[in-house]
Design an enzyme around this catalytic site. Structure first.
Site, short mmCIF file in Angstrom:
data_model
loop_
_atom_site.label_atom_id
_atom_site.label_comp_id
_atom_site.label_asym_id
_atom_site.label_seq_id
_atom_site.Cartn_x
_atom_site.Cartn_y
_atom_site.Cartn_z
N HIS A 145 -0.77 10.64 -2.22
CA HIS A 145 -2.10 10.35 -1.65
C HIS A 145 -2.94 11.61 -1.50
O HIS A 145 -4.13 11.62 -1.80
CB HIS A 145 -1.95 9.67 -0.30
N HIS B 6 0.83 -1.20 0.00
CA HIS B 6 0.00 0.00 0.00
C HIS B 6 0.87 1.26 0.00
O HIS B 6 1.60 1.49 0.97
CB HIS B 6 -0.90 -0.06 1.24
#
Ligand code: G3P
Ligand code: CA
Length: 238
Positions: free
Chosen positions: A49, A7
């Site tokens: 992100h 991730h």
């Protein structure tokens, strides 16, 4: 067989979504990597992100969208994590594509919240195409309108439908969406046996996020998930 996604690369060991994080994930034997993309002022795809730099460098104000790629390349996103990462910058998607061999499954998440990047779907697909990277990829998003646009541009690309909140019968929502969904990516908090079974009945793979503990991982495997998104290097290669 499960497929676990590193991730944002190996985000516990290096600044998330950066080249060192992706290198670490590969060193751990990751077969699949997840990353997030945003657009710069000059419509370049960078891997990040958030739509701002605060997580990496609180001295930098403003949105990613308000900086050109050249400007972004001057911004240090490594020092906060450790001196050994000082001076590194956000990578472009192209840099990550050059790093990751084609046998590594990539999940590119379009981050269209809270900034909506008009045209990001087209730019993303053309970038993947230029790098001969349309085969081993899943494009996902919490923004299902973005997924629809991806499908309109290229119906062959596997789509991952992300869900943050618990909603009623998300598998029915996916089925009725008109999208060719490959996989459902739910928050692990509410992923249970029924959720997995109902998705599987409709032929969807299930990849919950973000799973960082052994007990949780084993429970989800018992439910029959196809893999998980994880920050935990021990399971990257499993
Ligand atoms: O794609 C799985 C996961 O990355 C979604 O949540 O906030 O970590 O991008 P987030
Ligand atoms: Ca993500």
């Amino acid at each position: 067989m499960t497929l676990n996604f590193a991730h944002r690369g190996s985000m516990t060991e290096a600044p998330e979504n950066t080249i060192p994080a992706f290198q670490k994930a590969l060193e751990h034997g990751a077969q699949a990597i997840e990353l997030d993309v945003q657009l710069t002022k000059d419509d370049e795809l960078v891997v990040c992100h958030d739509h701002h730099f605060r997580r990496y460098n609180k001295n930098v104000k403003g949105k990613i969208r308000s900086f050109t790629l050249e400007e972004i390349k001057q911004i240090d996103v490594g020092s906060k994590k450790g001196e050994e990462f000082a001076g590194i910058s956000l990578p472009t998607l192209e840099e990550v594509l050059n790093l990751c061999p084609s046998e590594i499954m990539l999940n590119v998440e379009i981050k269209n919240i809270p900034v909506i990047y008009e045209g990001i779907e087209d730019i993303l697909i053309h970038t993947l195409d230029r790098h001969h990277r349309l085969d081993n990829v899943i494009i996902s998003s919490f923004d299902h309108v973005a997924l629809k646009k991806v499908q309109e541009i290229n119906p062959e690309i596997p789509l991952g439908m992300l869900f943050y909140y618990r909603i009623l019968n998300p598998w029915d929502y996916a089925k009725n969406s008109g999208l060719n969904i490959n996989s459902i990516h739910p928050n692990q908090i509410y992923t249970d046996q029924t959720f997995v079974e109902e998705c599987k009945k409709l032929g969807y793979k299930v990849y919950p996020y973000t799973v960082n503990g052994q007990k949780q991982y084993e429970k989800l495997l018992d439910y029959g998930v196809d893999g998980v998104f994880s920050n935990w290097p021990d399971i990257f290669g499993t």
